[in-house]
Design an enzyme around this catalytic site. Sequence first.
Site, PDB file in Angstrom:
ATOM      1  N   CYS A  73       0.864  -1.176   0.000  1.00 51.19           N
ATOM      2  CA  CYS A  73       0.000   0.000   0.000  1.00 51.19           C
ATOM      3  C   CYS A  73       0.899   1.225   0.000  1.00 51.19           C
ATOM      4  O   CYS A  73       1.687   1.421   0.936  1.00 51.19           O
ATOM      5  CB  CYS A  73      -0.907  -0.003   1.224  1.00 51.19           C
ATOM      6  SG  CYS A  73      -1.885   1.505   1.406  1.00 51.19           S
ATOM      7  N   HIS A 176      -3.512  -3.249 -10.846  1.00 41.37           N
ATOM      8  CA  HIS A 176      -4.387  -2.103 -11.120  1.00 41.37           C
ATOM      9  C   HIS A 176      -4.842  -2.115 -12.572  1.00 41.37           C
ATOM     10  O   HIS A 176      -4.081  -2.476 -13.470  1.00 41.37           O
ATOM     11  CB  HIS A 176      -3.648  -0.778 -10.881  1.00 41.37           C
ATOM     12  CG  HIS A 176      -3.359  -0.493  -9.452  1.00 41.37           C
ATOM     13  ND1 HIS A 176      -4.188   0.266  -8.658  1.00 41.37           N
ATOM     14  CD2 HIS A 176      -2.327  -0.870  -8.663  1.00 41.37           C
ATOM     15  CE1 HIS A 176      -3.666   0.347  -7.433  1.00 41.37           C
ATOM     16  NE2 HIS A 176      -2.542  -0.340  -7.414  1.00 41.37           N
ATOM     17  N   GLU A 225     -10.731   0.264  -4.372  1.00 44.14           N
ATOM     18  CA  GLU A 225      -9.649  -0.617  -3.948  1.00 44.14           C
ATOM     19  C   GLU A 225     -10.152  -2.034  -3.697  1.00 44.14           C
ATOM     20  O   GLU A 225     -11.186  -2.229  -3.040  1.00 44.14           O
ATOM     21  CB  GLU A 225      -8.981  -0.085  -2.677  1.00 44.14           C
ATOM     22  CG  GLU A 225      -8.123   1.137  -2.904  1.00 44.14           C
ATOM     23  CD  GLU A 225      -7.143   1.361  -1.767  1.00 44.14           C
ATOM     24  OE1 GLU A 225      -6.407   0.406  -1.431  1.00 44.14           O
ATOM     25  OE2 GLU A 225      -7.120   2.475  -1.224  1.00 44.14           O
ATOM     26  N   CYS A 234      -5.408   6.374  -2.934  1.00 42.96           N
ATOM     27  CA  CYS A 234      -4.721   5.103  -3.147  1.00 42.96           C
ATOM     28  C   CYS A 234      -3.369   5.432  -3.757  1.00 42.96           C
ATOM     29  O   CYS A 234      -3.299   5.901  -4.903  1.00 42.96           O
ATOM     30  CB  CYS A 234      -5.533   4.189  -4.069  1.00 42.96           C
ATOM     31  SG  CYS A 234      -4.699   2.633  -4.456  1.00 42.96           S
ATOM     32  N   GLY A 237      -2.423   3.281  -6.622  1.00 49.40           N
ATOM     33  CA  GLY A 237      -3.337   3.641  -7.705  1.00 49.40           C
ATOM     34  C   GLY A 237      -2.929   4.919  -8.407  1.00 49.40           C
ATOM     35  O   GLY A 237      -3.054   5.039  -9.629  1.00 49.40           O
TER      36      GLY A 237
END
Length: 296
Positions: A73, A176, A225, A234, A237
Site C-alpha cells: 500500500c 491495477h 480498492e 490510493c 493507484g
Amino acid sequence: MQRPFVKMNGAGNDFVVVNALELPFTPTAAQVRAIADRDSGQGCDQLIAIEPSDRTDAFMRVWNADGGAVETCGNALRCVGWLLMQSTGKDRVTIDTLGGPTTAWRVPGPGRVGSGGPEGPTTTAHVKVDMGAPRLDWTEIPLEEAMDTRGIELQVGPIDAPLLHTPGAVSMGNPHVVFFTDRQDDAFVSGSGSLIEHHPLFPEGVNVGFANVLAPDRIRLRVWERGAGLTRACGTGACAALVAAARRGLTGRSATVEVDGGTLAIDWDETTGHVFMTGPVEIEHTGTLTLKDAPG
C-alpha cells in the site's frame, strides 16, 4: 488481547498501525474486519503491522478492510516510513513488503506531524517513497490471458456503446486497471469498481482506477480498492494512473494526482524506470486495540 496502535492517514487513506517488531501480531480475518469496521471498530481502509526484517529496516504487512492480506500500500508506506524515521533518527529507511522492498525518505513540506488535540490532527509532514519500476507485462499484473497492457480488452456497458473500455493495466506490487473517464461520481465508481474487482480476467482481483486527465501534468483520480472499496486515496493507484496515462501519451512522466483526500506528486523517472511518490502523512490519534472475533 490488547495492543497499542497509531491511527494515521496518507492523503485521507487511513490506517490502524500496530508495532509488531518485538511481539507478533497475527489477527484473524474476522478480527481485521472488526478493527476496520467504521461503526463498531476503529475504522480504517487497511490494518498495518510493522514487523522485523533481516534485509531492511522493517517489514510492512497489510490487510484490507475485508480481512484479506494484500501485497503493499503506497500511502501506508509513507506513514510507516515516517514512523520508522522518527523512531530511528534516520532520514531514509527501507521497508520490505510482499510486493517487494521500498525506500522512504523525508522531504520538505508544511507543518509537522503530531497527535490530534481538541481541534483535531495537526498539519502534515511529507514523505517520498521509491515505489520501484512498474510491472507492465500481462503475466506480472497478472492477467488471465495475454494482452497489450497499454489498453486491455475489457469494457463495461453495451458492446456498441460501452461506458468504460480499454483500460491500462499496471502492477505497482499490486494489480491495477486504469480507465480514462470523466465519470467519477460515487455511484458510478462504486458500481463499476465492484463489478470489475473480481472479473475473471484478474486471477488475484484488481484495484480499479477512474482517471480524468485534466492537463499533461495533472490527473483527477478516484479508486475502487480491492478488498477496501472506495477510498479517499490510493498511493499505488496514483502511481498506476500516471504510468498508464504516460504510456498512452496523455501525460508526461510526472504529474500531480488529485485524490479525494489531497494531492500526490508522482514521477516516473526515465533514467531508473522507478516511480516516485511524494505526499502527506498525518497522525490522527493513538489508542489500544482489544482483539476479539467479529461475527461472520
